[in-house]
Write a protein that holds these residues in place. Sequence first.
Motif, PDB file in Angstrom:
ATOM      1  N   LEU A   1      29.511  98.443 124.041  1.00  0.00           N
ATOM      2  CA  LEU A   1      30.753  98.477 122.964  1.00  0.00           C
ATOM      3  C   LEU A   1      31.750  97.919 123.371  1.00  0.00           C
ATOM      4  CD1 LEU A   1      32.499 100.872 120.621  1.00  0.00           C
ATOM      5  CD2 LEU A   1      33.228 102.027 122.638  1.00  0.00           C
TER       6      LEU A   1
ATOM      7  N   ARG B   1      32.715  95.226 125.195  1.00  0.00           N
ATOM      8  CA  ARG B   1      31.882  93.472 124.500  1.00  0.00           C
ATOM      9  C   ARG B   1      32.401  93.510 123.084  1.00  0.00           C
ATOM     10  NH1 ARG B   1      33.448  89.968 128.496  1.00  0.00           N
ATOM     11  NH2 ARG B   1      31.896  90.523 129.788  1.00  0.00           N
ATOM     12  N   GLY B   2      31.690  93.791 122.936  1.00  0.00           N
ATOM     13  CA  GLY B   2      31.904  94.246 120.777  1.00  0.00           C
ATOM     14  C   GLY B   2      33.503  94.328 120.571  1.00  0.00           C
ATOM     15  N   LEU B   3      34.281  95.681 120.938  1.00  0.00           N
ATOM     16  CA  LEU B   3      35.379  94.517 120.513  1.00  0.00           C
ATOM     17  C   LEU B   3      36.398  94.052 121.125  1.00  0.00           C
ATOM     18  CD1 LEU B   3      36.915  99.368 122.109  1.00  0.00           C
ATOM     19  CD2 LEU B   3      35.813  98.029 119.542  1.00  0.00           C
TER      20      LEU B   3
ATOM     21  N   GLU C   1      35.515  91.035 121.165  1.00  0.00           N
ATOM     22  CA  GLU C   1      34.617  89.637 120.469  1.00  0.00           C
ATOM     23  C   GLU C   1      35.615  90.537 119.402  1.00  0.00           C
ATOM     24  OE1 GLU C   1      30.182  89.522 119.966  1.00  0.00           O
ATOM     25  OE2 GLU C   1      30.792  88.790 121.973  1.00  0.00           O
ATOM     26  N   ALA C   2      34.995  91.157 118.579  1.00  0.00           N
ATOM     27  CA  ALA C   2      36.102  91.598 117.457  1.00  0.00           C
ATOM     28  C   ALA C   2      37.718  90.400 117.679  1.00  0.00           C
ATOM     29  CB  ALA C   2      35.646  93.342 117.381  1.00  0.00           C
TER      30      ALA C   2
ATOM     31  N   ARG D   1      37.663  87.875 117.260  1.00  0.00           N
ATOM     32  CA  ARG D   1      36.779  87.514 115.911  1.00  0.00           C
ATOM     33  C   ARG D   1      36.120  86.599 116.830  1.00  0.00           C
ATOM     34  NH1 ARG D   1      41.890  87.019 113.745  1.00  0.00           N
ATOM     35  NH2 ARG D   1      42.230  84.575 114.248  1.00  0.00           N
TER      36      ARG D   1
END
Lengths: 329, 310
Positions: free
Chosen positions: A127, A129-131, A133-134, A137
């Motif tokens: 989660l 790491r994904g945030l 990246e988000a 972008r």
Amino acid sequence: MKKVFARHESALLALLIVELIYFTIAGRRFASADNISNIVRHSVEIGLLALVMTPIILTGGIDLSVGSTLGLSAVIFGKLWRDAGLPPAIAGCGAIFAGGICGLLNGALITKLRLPPLIVTLGTFSLYRGLAEALTRGVDAFTNFPDSFLFLGSGGIGPLPTQAWILVAVAIGIWLIVHRTILGRSFRAIGFAPEGARYAGIPVERRLIFVYTLAGLIAGLAALTYSARLGTAKADAGFGYELLAITAVVLGGASIFGGVGSVHGTLLGVAALAVLNNGLTRVPAVMNIASELSGVLTGALLIVALSLGALPKQLAAWRARRQISGHSN
Amino acid sequence: MKKNFREFSVLAALLLLLALMAVFTPNFFDPQPLLSRMTAAAPRLILACGVALVIIARQIDISIGSLFAVCGTCAGLMAAAKLPLALAMFASLATGALAGVINGALVAGLGLPSIVVTLATMVTMRETLRLAQQGVFINLPPAAQWFSLPMRTGQFAICAIALAILVALSVVMRHVAVGRFIYAVGSDAEAARLAGIRPRIVTFGVFVLMGALAGLAAVLNMVQSPQVDPNTGRGMELEAIAAAVVGGVSVSGGRGKLWGVFVGLLLLVCIGPALTYAGVKPHWERAIQGVIIVLAVVAEGLRNRKVAGV
């Protein structure tokens, strides 16, 4: 128990000395003042994460999300500084705060829902790491930090690199908490027997939330030294650092089942890994494959340390079983 | 229905998602892209089934992404050397099983926690592969593509193999003693031991099976593309664990159905394209995957609390 401790830590110290002697002889310019300060500089983030991982492992838990927390905090620092226009000091506080929130969420999920730390932090690993990246972008990187901030990563105060003083301060703080306070003793009690600790009047949930939040805060701090050292903050900051931190703690003699471990052991573990990692890049024969080789050796070292830790117990159990069957014959 | 509430609620979510897609983006269901998408997901299904068994046995294996890459490279090198595909397949399965033996021996033999053991083997295997292969792609001969079948037939074959594994494992878990042993060991290893099961051997076997399945998944992945990328498989362990957890496999062991894992995987596979059609940028995909995992974990936590009556 004291004796086992001393033995483990002296073995680790011996390993460290062997490494130092080998790299001094085989490596090129390994033992120079520049290189030693370089080793210290590069081991600060792993050191910080390993230091806060120690109390967590003492309580019998684990935090796989510290590397991802570092990445997310680095990105939030960059966002606050560049996009919101805040001065680095305030943006830095924001990054540490964000790290604390990440840690608090881990602690809350683990205690309130009574879930294994492993699975919770595996979920938040992805989660956070994904945030990160988000928010960037996937490609955005923050650079061109002001010199006053870069001083944190590449400057020096007195004999040590700037960020090393942070490591020293955190190390002393954690050492005092773990080895000299009732709070620290309660971590061990929880690691040995959570139910027993609860019956002894230790507020187990609050203690656990404390150690995970502390890990998050310090991961946020490590994000700052990381960004200042590299001069850039990206979503992949600190990828794989959780493994290095756990390895350092386990090498340092902590039991992965909780209850046993020491902060000075962890520091020795960090030093052993950092010297290995840097030394290999100085040995001409393996210079080109140093990063891969140090990865293989780190993983192998972790397996060996774990096995050596578990072997005596298994042998004792096996002997006991044989004795029982011998008596019944 | 009540007993498998978790599985049915995931199934309902999947059907709802598919219904929305049918209304708003009917071309999602065009046969050829759909078949390609399912073929690409087939290796993931095999990994998810394997990791579901590991979790049911109350362990975890996060080395499967690295293992997937190692097995794929192994099979790829053999295929590139013009050895028969069957031999490459066997080598891949054997490599996987061997890694499973190492993981299983450390976990079941020495009683070490599987998370740390597989974390260590994950990085050791990945770095060894990097050392040996230096990131170089392997070019495969055309004969290795789709098992030398026409593309469409090959795609059907891959999906059929994955589904066959799913069905076979479901039957074993439900109706064969060994399958019940895995549930027994996962829910209470000591009780299982007293009932005459040998928990260590069951745990060991589950890790070896997991390794072999990773080897099979790697071959099914290899035959789909003209090259083998030695960097493949990163994060695949998380996808597999996510599919299992979303599909209702309990992280505290002893509970879970493989058809639930299948539905969970389909949900995760469909959500990416669904979001793209809905206009969400692809860089959000990982964050949303993370949210789904955490939500699934929270759902389980709430269920446990309800069961415990707190």
